[in-house]
Design an enzyme around this catalytic site. Structure first.
Site, PDB file in Angstrom:
ATOM      1  N   VAL A  22       4.491  -5.893  -4.998  1.00 55.49           N
ATOM      2  CA  VAL A  22       5.857  -4.962  -4.193  1.00 55.49           C
ATOM      3  C   VAL A  22       5.950  -6.878  -3.213  1.00 55.49           C
ATOM      4  CG1 VAL A  22       6.927  -4.379  -1.739  1.00 55.49           C
ATOM      5  CG2 VAL A  22       5.212  -2.971  -3.187  1.00 55.49           C
ATOM      6  N   HIS A  35       0.881  -1.067   0.103  1.00 50.68           N
ATOM      7  CA  HIS A  35      -0.088  -0.122   0.163  1.00 50.68           C
ATOM      8  C   HIS A  35       1.045   0.922  -0.227  1.00 50.68           C
ATOM      9  CE1 HIS A  35      -2.730  -2.711   1.730  1.00 50.68           C
ATOM     10  NE2 HIS A  35      -3.414  -2.973   1.018  1.00 50.68           N
TER      11      HIS A  35
END
Length: 282
Positions: free
Chosen positions: A181, A41
């Site tokens: 990620v 995030h």
């Protein structure tokens, strides 16, 4: 300083102040989330911060996209920690509405229907999930009115469906994809990772290992799937739901050019998904 707003009225007032301060032409970026924020995030927030004059992050655990009530109940909720992270990354507004603010008359009677792609890949295991996602994203877009919205490539099918929805419904927002990620061992970051036991966490790394093997094989579609499948066959504690190769928009795999390799598997009781880009024919 990050400002927390809870209701639609508070959001509208805070947005108006931002527009007044920055000018009507300033770009507003949005990062829709369900909270339990992690480095994935952060990458979305940072991408929004880098290209937009102001950033709004929504935190809302959407009941419409959960097929199992148990999954909804155990989804992690940590608003104060999420607010602290947003403050650190320079988010201007955090909108954290209650369910009644998003669905004031109870469960929605009119939904956004995700279409044929929603019945594939994740669809059979999560019936109605993408209808719930697109319905709430439409509501969030209508309330925030962002110029750009940022979504991770980790949830690639969701990303493709949101892009399709924006095109088909003529929504005036640019959907920006941000690369997945990963942990140092390759595992894609997910809020579900914290639910894995230590031994399950070790098993989970086989998913990214399989994808990387397929990505490195490149060549033909058959070679990509064979390389990835060989890794998964040797993996312990991994119950594979699917391993598929598609084109970049999740249509049938091409003979050459950009493609996407996707996997879903259960590690114990936790279901994880991941994907990577593949260039066929090189």
């Amino acid at each position: 300083m990050t400002r927390l707003v809870r209701t639609r009225g508070e959001l509208a007032a805070a947005r108006a102040v931002l527009v007044q301060e920055l000018g009507a032409q300033a770009s507003l970026g949005m990062v829709p989330t369900m909270g339990a924020l992690h480095a994935g995030h952060v990458a979305l927030i940072d991408a929004a911060r880098a290209s937009c004059a102001a950033v709004v992050t929504s935190i809302f655990v959407n009941p419409m996209q959960f097929h199992q009530a148990g999954d909804l109940a155990r989804y992690p909720r940590q608003l104060q920690e999420d607010l602290a992270l947003c403050e650190q990354r320079g988010v201007d507004l955090v909108w954290a509405p209650e369910v009644a603010d998003i669905y004031p008359e109870g469960p929605a009677q009119v939904w956004v229907t995700a279409g044929e792609l929603a019945d594939q890949l994740e669809g059979p295991d999560r019936p109605g999930h993408f209808d719930g996602v697109l319905t709430v994203v439409t509501k969030l877009f209508a309330a925030v009115r962002p110029h750009r919205a940022f979504f991770g490539e980790k949830d690639y099918q969701q990303l493709m469906l949101i892009r399709r929805m924006v095109r088909d419904l003529g929504q005036e927002v640019q959907v920006v994809a941000v690369p997945t990620v990963r942990e140092p061992d390759g595992l894609a970051l997910s809020s579900r990772n914290v639910l894995l036991s230590p031994s399950e966490r070790v098993s989970a790394r086989w998913l990214s290992a399989a994808l990387m093997a397929g990505q490195n094989a490149a060549g033909s579609a058959e070679a990509v799937l064979a390389a990835a499948g060989q890794v998964l066959e040797a993996a312990e504690g991994v119950d594979v739901d699917y391993l598929e190769l598609r084109d970049a928009e999740l249509g049938p795999a091409p003979e050459t050019g950009p493609a996407r390799l996707l996997v879903a598997a259960r590690i114990g009781s936790i279901r994880l998904i991941d994907n990577v880009a593949v260039e066929l024919g090189r």
